[in-house]
Write a protein that holds these residues in place. Structure first.
Motif, PDB file in Angstrom:
ATOM      1  N   ALA A  57      13.613  61.556  12.518  1.00 22.85           N
ATOM      2  CA  ALA A  57      13.703  60.622  13.638  1.00 22.85           C
ATOM      3  C   ALA A  57      14.831  61.000  14.583  1.00 22.85           C
ATOM      4  O   ALA A  57      14.664  61.015  15.807  1.00 22.85           O
TER       5      ALA A  57
ATOM      6  N   ASP B  47       4.004  58.642  14.630  1.00 24.28           N
ATOM      7  CA  ASP B  47       5.288  57.922  14.670  1.00 24.28           C
ATOM      8  C   ASP B  47       6.027  58.095  15.984  1.00 24.28           C
ATOM      9  O   ASP B  47       6.943  57.324  16.276  1.00 24.28           O
TER      10      ASP B  47
ATOM     11  N   VAL C 249      15.163  54.564  19.534  1.00 25.09           N
ATOM     12  CA  VAL C 249      14.857  54.845  20.937  1.00 25.09           C
ATOM     13  C   VAL C 249      16.080  55.403  21.643  1.00 25.09           C
ATOM     14  O   VAL C 249      17.207  54.945  21.427  1.00 25.09           O
TER      15      VAL C 249
ATOM     16  N   ARG D  35      10.857  57.702  21.460  1.00 32.99           N
ATOM     17  CA  ARG D  35      10.771  56.614  20.489  1.00 32.99           C
ATOM     18  C   ARG D  35      10.112  57.119  19.207  1.00 32.99           C
ATOM     19  O   ARG D  35       9.099  57.820  19.260  1.00 32.99           O
TER      20      ARG D  35
ATOM     21  N   VAL E 115      13.950  46.550  15.214  1.00 31.65           N
ATOM     22  CA  VAL E 115      12.651  46.341  14.583  1.00 31.65           C
ATOM     23  C   VAL E 115      11.690  45.744  15.601  1.00 31.65           C
ATOM     24  O   VAL E 115      12.019  44.770  16.288  1.00 31.65           O
ATOM     25  N   VAL E 116      10.498  46.344  15.711  1.00 27.83           N
ATOM     26  CA  VAL E 116       9.454  45.858  16.613  1.00 27.83           C
ATOM     27  C   VAL E 116       8.150  45.762  15.831  1.00 27.83           C
ATOM     28  O   VAL E 116       7.672  46.778  15.309  1.00 27.83           O
TER      29      VAL E 116
ATOM     30  N   GLN F  98       9.800  49.494  26.664  1.00 28.25           N
ATOM     31  CA  GLN F  98       8.398  49.445  26.244  1.00 28.25           C
ATOM     32  C   GLN F  98       7.423  49.551  27.409  1.00 28.25           C
ATOM     33  O   GLN F  98       6.278  49.978  27.226  1.00 28.25           O
TER      34      GLN F  98
ATOM     35  N   ALA G 125       9.241  49.266   8.694  1.00 24.68           N
ATOM     36  CA  ALA G 125      10.575  48.699   8.465  1.00 24.68           C
ATOM     37  C   ALA G 125      10.781  48.409   6.989  1.00 24.68           C
ATOM     38  O   ALA G 125       9.980  47.719   6.368  1.00 24.68           O
TER      39      ALA G 125
ATOM     40  N   MET H 151       8.070  47.451  12.551  1.00 28.43           N
ATOM     41  CA  MET H 151       8.372  48.876  12.544  1.00 28.43           C
ATOM     42  C   MET H 151       9.849  49.093  12.888  1.00 28.43           C
ATOM     43  O   MET H 151      10.361  48.555  13.881  1.00 28.43           O
ATOM     44  N   LEU H 152      10.527  49.882  12.053  1.00 27.19           N
ATOM     45  CA  LEU H 152      11.894  50.294  12.348  1.00 27.19           C
ATOM     46  C   LEU H 152      11.818  51.339  13.462  1.00 27.19           C
ATOM     47  O   LEU H 152      11.153  52.364  13.314  1.00 27.19           O
ATOM     48  N   THR H 153      12.504  51.070  14.570  1.00 22.77           N
ATOM     49  CA  THR H 153      12.316  51.837  15.795  1.00 22.77           C
ATOM     50  C   THR H 153      13.622  52.478  16.248  1.00 22.77           C
ATOM     51  O   THR H 153      14.666  51.827  16.286  1.00 22.77           O
TER      52      THR H 153
ATOM     53  N   GLN I 170       8.933  55.486  15.350  1.00 24.40           N
ATOM     54  CA  GLN I 170       8.751  54.269  14.572  1.00 24.40           C
ATOM     55  C   GLN I 170       8.288  54.592  13.158  1.00 24.40           C
ATOM     56  O   GLN I 170       7.416  55.446  12.958  1.00 24.40           O
TER      57      GLN I 170
END
Length: 368
Positions: A140, A358, A172, A181, A164-165, A248, A186, A168-170, A183
């Motif tokens: 990542a 991802d 950016v 980005r 977290v979105v 986003q 999470a 999903m642990l994100t 993902q």
């Protein structure tokens, strides 16, 4: 404590130093931050570097003759340890205001400063904690780091936004022209986590661990700081304050125009076209057609045109892109196939790949 004395395997000590020595500045404003703290007790030597924004501690087993604590020049110690013969044992003994180091036939003496002068970095009770596969974290970071801003005036963009979105642990990053980005699902422990902007040095130090048998990183957050641990390595850093922008809107799931291109063919063509662009603009023209992508130089007395096979879905379109940014994004994506997603307003494109669910990247552009 004082009077530290120990014997260590040279290779093990050198590996531990490599993981943390870059934290110590070579020309520190505060002299003590150019030193490394050595603390020995119970057969363990802890090495700590701290520049007041980032602190890392690496522990190794040693033959401890006398417990104690002292600081010595971080880079000088690393140079000495790195210079000894492979397989050598190294001994260090504090003698007054100096540390005597022996390795084979070599003898060294370096100055010391008191351990009590070394700056602490207090850490409160964690508010959120999670575990993540170290290979996943490393991938990542490698994918998003190229688009971190180096503009200190926009300091909130000089780190990695971790949050977290939708479960999903994100991760950016953006510098305003590029966005990246990544993902992953999470892990437990982030149910109430509101997100944090962490520095790249924190993440690169944490993921640089040489302990090949360690597969998991443990990360927690507390009072504007973040802490990570991988085996015998612990890293604490300060979070970057500020509001990360709403990124986003730059990423679209089903863009109206998409183009599949072979990564190697695309990158090679871009690199050649960049040879005749000006250093100031670094821009090139990209004409997307049904089965052909034509890349041509602009803003130069010289001209170069490259054609690359592609698969287009949607209407043909021509755009101008920064070739250097595109090359960096392609390398960060790291797949054999790249997919361009071109939006209706043509002010930016998305870069994805069928091989990496991802990751999603974006680049600013100008319609021709």
């Amino acid at each position: 404590m004082a009077g530290l004395s120990f014997i260590a395997e040279g290779a093990r000590l050198a590996a531990a130093l490599r993981e943390i020595v870059s934290i110590a500045p070579r020309a520190p404003t505060l002299p003590i931050t150019g030193n490394i703290l050595l603390e020995g007790d119970d057969g363990i030597l802890r090495l700590t570097a701290n520049n007041t924004d980032l602190m890392a501690t690496r522990a190794i087993e040693v033959d401890l003759a006398a417990p104690g604590a002292i600081t010595v020049s971080a880079h000088r110690l690393a140079q000495i340890v790195g210079s000894i013969e492979p397989g050598s044992q190294l001994s260090l003994e504090v003698d007054g205001s100096s540390a005597k180091i022996r390795a084979g036939r070599a003898r060294f003496s370096i100055g010391t400063m008191p351990a009590t002068d070394f700056p602490p970095m207090p850490y409160a009770t964690p508010e959120a904690r999670f575990e993540i596969d170290i290979a996943t974290l490393r991938k990542a970071v490698a994918t998003v780091k190229h688009s971190i801003s180096d503009n200190e005036a926009r300091y909130w963009l000089t780190g990695v936004y971790v949050h977290v979105v939708d479960g999903m642990l994100t991760f950016v990053t953006t510098d305003g022209d590029m966005l990246s980005r990544v993902q992953v699902p999470a892990p437990a422990g982030l149910e109430t986590f509101g997100g944090a902007i962490v520095t790249l040095p924190f993440l690169t130090t944490l993921t640089a661990s040489s302990a090949s048998d360690e597969t998991t990183a443990v990360i927690d957050f507390a009072s504007s700081k973040v802490r990570g641990a991988v085996g015998a390595l612990t890293v604490i850093g300060r979070e970057i304050e500020g509001q990360f922008p709403n990124y986003q809107v730059a990423l679209v799931r089903d863009p109206p125009i998409s183009v599949l291109v072979d990564r190697d063919a695309l990158e090679g063509a871009v690199q050649r076209v960049m040879l005749v662009t000006t250093l100031k603009s670094r821009r090139a023209r990209f004409a997307f057609e049904a089965e052909k992508l034509t890349i041509s130089s602009i803003a130069s007395a010289d001209e170069l045109v490259e054609e690359v096979p592609c698969e287009l879905r949607g209407e043909p379109v021509s755009l101008e892109l920064n070739g250097a940014n595109l090359s960096a994004s392609i390398r960060a994506l790291g797949t054999d196939t790249v997919e361009f997603g071109i939006l209706d307003h043509h002010k930016l494109i998305n870069l994805t790949s069928p091989m990496r669910a991802d990751a999603a990247l974006a680049l600013s552009t100008t319609r021709v």
